[in-house]
Write a protein that holds these residues in place. Structure first.
Motif, mmCIF file in Angstrom:
data_model
loop_
_atom_site.group_PDB
_atom_site.id
_atom_site.type_symbol
_atom_site.label_atom_id
_atom_site.label_comp_id
_atom_site.label_asym_id
_atom_site.label_seq_id
_atom_site.Cartn_x
_atom_site.Cartn_y
_atom_site.Cartn_z
ATOM 1 N N HIS A 77 0.842 -1.208 0.000
ATOM 2 C CA HIS A 77 0.000 0.000 0.000
ATOM 3 C C HIS A 77 0.879 1.261 0.000
ATOM 4 O O HIS A 77 0.648 2.186 -0.779
ATOM 5 C CB HIS A 77 -0.922 -0.038 1.230
ATOM 6 C CG HIS A 77 -1.723 1.208 1.432
ATOM 7 N ND1 HIS A 77 -3.009 1.355 0.959
ATOM 8 C CD2 HIS A 77 -1.420 2.373 2.048
ATOM 9 C CE1 HIS A 77 -3.446 2.563 1.284
ATOM 10 N NE2 HIS A 77 -2.508 3.201 1.952
ATOM 11 N N GLU A 78 1.901 1.264 0.836
ATOM 12 C CA GLU A 78 2.766 2.461 0.927
ATOM 13 C C GLU A 78 3.549 2.665 -0.366
ATOM 14 O O GLU A 78 3.785 3.801 -0.776
ATOM 15 C CB GLU A 78 3.709 2.363 2.128
ATOM 16 C CG GLU A 78 3.011 2.275 3.477
ATOM 17 C CD GLU A 78 1.964 3.348 3.723
ATOM 18 O OE1 GLU A 78 2.253 4.534 3.455
ATOM 19 O OE2 GLU A 78 0.849 3.010 4.165
ATOM 20 N N HIS A 81 1.628 4.742 -2.585
ATOM 21 C CA HIS A 81 1.743 6.179 -2.299
ATOM 22 C C HIS A 81 3.016 6.771 -2.903
ATOM 23 O O HIS A 81 3.012 7.906 -3.361
ATOM 24 C CB HIS A 81 1.761 6.427 -0.783
ATOM 25 C CG HIS A 81 0.415 6.324 -0.144
ATOM 26 N ND1 HIS A 81 -0.689 6.986 -0.621
ATOM 27 C CD2 HIS A 81 -0.011 5.618 0.934
ATOM 28 C CE1 HIS A 81 -1.737 6.699 0.148
ATOM 29 N NE2 HIS A 81 -1.350 5.867 1.102
ATOM 30 N N GLU A 121 -5.871 7.285 -1.094
ATOM 31 C CA GLU A 121 -5.763 6.088 -0.258
ATOM 32 C C GLU A 121 -6.297 4.878 -1.026
ATOM 33 O O GLU A 121 -5.707 3.802 -1.000
ATOM 34 C CB GLU A 121 -6.533 6.256 1.049
ATOM 35 C CG GLU A 121 -5.887 7.217 2.032
ATOM 36 C CD GLU A 121 -4.461 6.848 2.386
ATOM 37 O OE1 GLU A 121 -4.039 5.689 2.175
ATOM 38 O OE2 GLU A 121 -3.731 7.739 2.857
ATOM 39 N N HIS A 158 -8.396 6.933 5.934
ATOM 40 C CA HIS A 158 -8.676 6.146 4.728
ATOM 41 C C HIS A 158 -10.191 6.014 4.569
ATOM 42 O O HIS A 158 -10.919 6.323 5.495
ATOM 43 C CB HIS A 158 -8.090 4.734 4.877
ATOM 44 C CG HIS A 158 -6.618 4.701 5.061
ATOM 45 N ND1 HIS A 158 -6.015 5.028 6.248
ATOM 46 C CD2 HIS A 158 -5.631 4.385 4.205
ATOM 47 C CE1 HIS A 158 -4.704 4.914 6.106
ATOM 48 N NE2 HIS A 158 -4.440 4.527 4.868
HETATM 49 ZN ZN LIG Z 1 -2.326 5.096 2.686
#
Ligand SMILES: [Zn+2]
Length: 186
Positions: A77-78, A81, A121, A158
């Motif tokens: 997930h990061e 980003h 997100e 989120h």
């Molecule tokens: Zn996030």
């Protein structure tokens, strides 16, 4: 008139930028430095509740802070980003201009801020799903009360946990606002 507007915009930007970087500084100061992956510094903060924060700072560079244990799901997930534009920076510029124009635009800016976070997100969740087949897992159930659901959307950074685990959430054709409205009224 234009000159006053520009000076006010710069002052507003300086203030917002300072607050944002101060928050980054305080987070990084609390965290323990672990290693560097390429240009990204990796940190950790002890916690029982695993999470992570990706920071893209003009002063401190790119960092990922793992809160609690490090898992490949959270990293995926990061990493999403890290691939996104530095939307916070552009938002601060837009916010400074809007506030200099009229301070009454603040409520509108807060709404835009919230939607921007929902979008990015979810974009990071879609990235993790696309590249690593990772879906968000949670044992949180959808609240029966509409007010509780609205609160979950507003107060979580989120989209709500119970939304992040449903099938439709991972269909990129479904817009995040549509998910929000659908969740609220159905
Ligand atoms: Zn996030």
């Amino acid at each position: 008139m234009v000159e006053r507007f520009l000076i006010q915009s710069i002052l507003d930007f300086a203030f917002l930028f300072f607050i944002y970087e101060l928050r980054n500084y305080r987070l990084l100061k609390r965290a323990k430095y672990l290693c560097k992956i390429g240009t990204v510094k990796v940190y950790q903060i002890e916690s029982e509740d695993p999470n992570a924060i990706t920071i893209k700072s003009l002063i401190f560079g790119k960092s990922i802070i793992f809160v609690g244990r490090i898992t490949k799901e959270i990293y995926a997930h990061e990493e999403g980003h890290l691939h996104q534009p530095n939307f916070m920076f552009y938002f601060l510029i837009a916010a400074a201009l809007m506030i200099a124009y009229n301070v009454l635009t603040v409520p509108l800016l807060l709404i835009v801020y919230k939607i921007m976070f929902w979008h990015y997100e979810r974009d990071a969740d879609l990235y993790a799903y696309r590249l690593y087949n990772v879906k968000y897992e949670s044992d949180v159930f959808r609240p029966k009360s509409q007010i509780e659901r609205l609160k979950a959307w507003i107060f979580d950074t989120h989209p709500p946990d119970y939304v992040r685990k449903i099938e439709e959430y991972y269909d990129k054709k479904t817009n995040i606002l549509k998910l929000f409205i659908h969740d609220l009224i159905s």
